[in-house]
Design an enzyme around this catalytic site. Structure first.
Site, PDB file in Angstrom:
ATOM      1  N   CYS A 282     -41.258 -71.547 -10.643  1.00  0.00           N
ATOM      2  CA  CYS A 282     -41.145 -71.789  -9.289  1.00  0.00           C
ATOM      3  C   CYS A 282     -39.501 -71.406  -8.647  1.00  0.00           C
ATOM      4  CB  CYS A 282     -41.196 -73.379  -9.271  1.00  0.00           C
ATOM      5  SG  CYS A 282     -42.811 -74.042  -9.827  1.00  0.00           S
TER       6      CYS A 282
ATOM      7  N   HIS B 198     -37.922 -75.481  -2.790  1.00  0.00           N
ATOM      8  CA  HIS B 198     -39.203 -75.471  -3.318  1.00  0.00           C
ATOM      9  C   HIS B 198     -40.105 -76.657  -3.087  1.00  0.00           C
ATOM     10  CE1 HIS B 198     -42.379 -74.751  -6.183  1.00  0.00           C
ATOM     11  NE2 HIS B 198     -41.928 -75.686  -7.008  1.00  0.00           N
TER      12      HIS B 198
ATOM     13  N   ASN C 114     -47.955 -76.681  -3.857  1.00  0.00           N
ATOM     14  CA  ASN C 114     -46.900 -75.904  -4.586  1.00  0.00           C
ATOM     15  C   ASN C 114     -47.366 -74.537  -4.925  1.00  0.00           C
ATOM     16  OD1 ASN C 114     -45.212 -75.017  -6.314  1.00  0.00           O
ATOM     17  ND2 ASN C 114     -44.930 -76.902  -7.682  1.00  0.00           N
TER      18      ASN C 114
END
Ligand code: UT7
Length: 318
Positions: free
Chosen positions: A110, A244, A275
């Site tokens: 990520c 993020h 996500n």
């Protein structure tokens, strides 16, 4: 280091899965998901693998930048859910967009888009490269355990990209890695070696949610504080934060810790994207770019965290 963002692009596959849709698959409900995470829906791919998502985002970024694919000097991609280990995602994107330059991938989960920025800035600083395309792309839906309600509700599919050239806009970065697979991992397939005797783990996302949550809420403010003090920039000077998009509560907790940056500066799209791992930061960056939120000279703070474990932050002038 040298970097200027010429343009951005993103692509989300058209199919949307709402929380109610997921409640038909696992024992969950819209109320639990939206209050614990801020997610209401996510895009899921039905027939486009990560390379197709990547190429569409890349084409949008090229168009936004006014750069032709043939002008690119380098393509850098990041993914944890590509359809191939070989060839690299960058090779597939190169072919799909009609570029002729070399390219390669990096794996930063990520945090990957910030690792791509850092790598591109280093290459641009050499003076040998004038135009670099960076792409984060994920088809997370292919590596999720769709029987595990604690992970399958969190992720989404999509891709985001940016075209970069040399410039004075990369003001600094700060990166930390705490190596280990205990908290967050995606095992690869064990293979069919007749010699392999050890066990097998399912090749899907495994995450200890509460440990990841604790890591994120602690590490984001630490990275940001270290970065800003290294750059000699006050929190009050930051115009926007692109964090993020893993969980709305994580971003809100970070915002509470970073008291000098008003909460409304923390931009979010988690409600409709979930996500998207390596694609999360560039999708949000592109959404905000296209909405006209950024103005020339704005200071944009990007921060990310994830498997590694890693936490990263960088400061860019728009
Ligand atoms: O980009 C990678 C980084 N990933 C992240 O940043 C994720 C970080 N972690 C999180 O966002 C949160 O930890 C989660 C959203 C994953 C979980 O939220 P939580 O508030 O930490 O919940 P929990 O894991 O403590 O679980 C609470 C309860 C449990 O039930 P019991 O044991 O209290 O009866 C879970 O079984 O919620 C249950 N639960 C669910 N219930 C309904 C877990 N998942 C679900 C679900 N629907 N989808």
């Amino acid at each position: 280091m040298s970097l200027h963002i010429l343009g951005t692009g993103s692509y989300l596959p058209p199919t949307v899965a709402t929380n109610d849709d997921l409640a038909k698959l696992v024992d969950t409900n819209d109320e639990w998901i939206s209050t614990r995470t801020g997610i209401r829906s996510r895009h899921v791919s039905t027939d486009e693998p990560a390379s197709v998502l990547a190429a569409k985002a890349a084409k949008a970024a090229l168009e936004n930048s006014g750069v032709r694919a043939e002008e690119l000097d380098l393509i850098l991609c990041a993914t944890v859910s590509g359809e191939f280990i070989v060839p690299s995602m960058a090779c597939l994107v190169q072919r799909e967009i009609g570029a002729t330059c070399p390219g390669f991938d990096l794996n930063g989960a990520c945090s990957a888009f910030l690792f791509l920025m850092e790598t591109a800035a280093a290459y641009l600083s050499t003076g040998r490269y004038q135009k670099i395309l960076i792409v984060g792309t994920e088809q997370m839906s292919r590596i999720l355990d769709w029987t595990d309600r604690s992970t399958c509700i969190l992720f989404g599919d999509g891709a985001g990209a940016a075209v970069l050239e040399p410039g004075e806009d990369y003001l600094g970065s700060h990166m930390t890695v705490k190596g280990g697979e205990e908290v967050l991992r995606v095992p690869t397939h064990k293979g069919i070696s007749p010699f392999w005797t050890a066990g097998e783990e399912h090749p899907y996302v495994y995450m200890n949610g509460s440990e990841t949550y604790k890591f994120a809420t602690r590490s984001i403010p630490q990275e940001v504080e270290a970065l800003l003090s290294q750059c000699g920039v006050e929190q009050s000077q930051v115009d926007w934060v692109i964090c993020h998009q893993a969980n709305r509560r994580i971003i809100e907790a970070a915002a509470r810790r970073l008291k000098g940056i008003p909460a409304e500066k923390f931009l979010m799209n988690i409600d409709h994207c979930g996500n998207c791992s390596a694609a999360s930061v560039p999708i949000l960056l592109d959404e905000c770019n296209r909405k006209g939120i950024f103005h020339r000279g704005d200071l944009i703070l990007m921060c990310a965290f994830g498997g590694g474990l890693s936490s990263t932050a960088c400061l860019v002038r728009w």
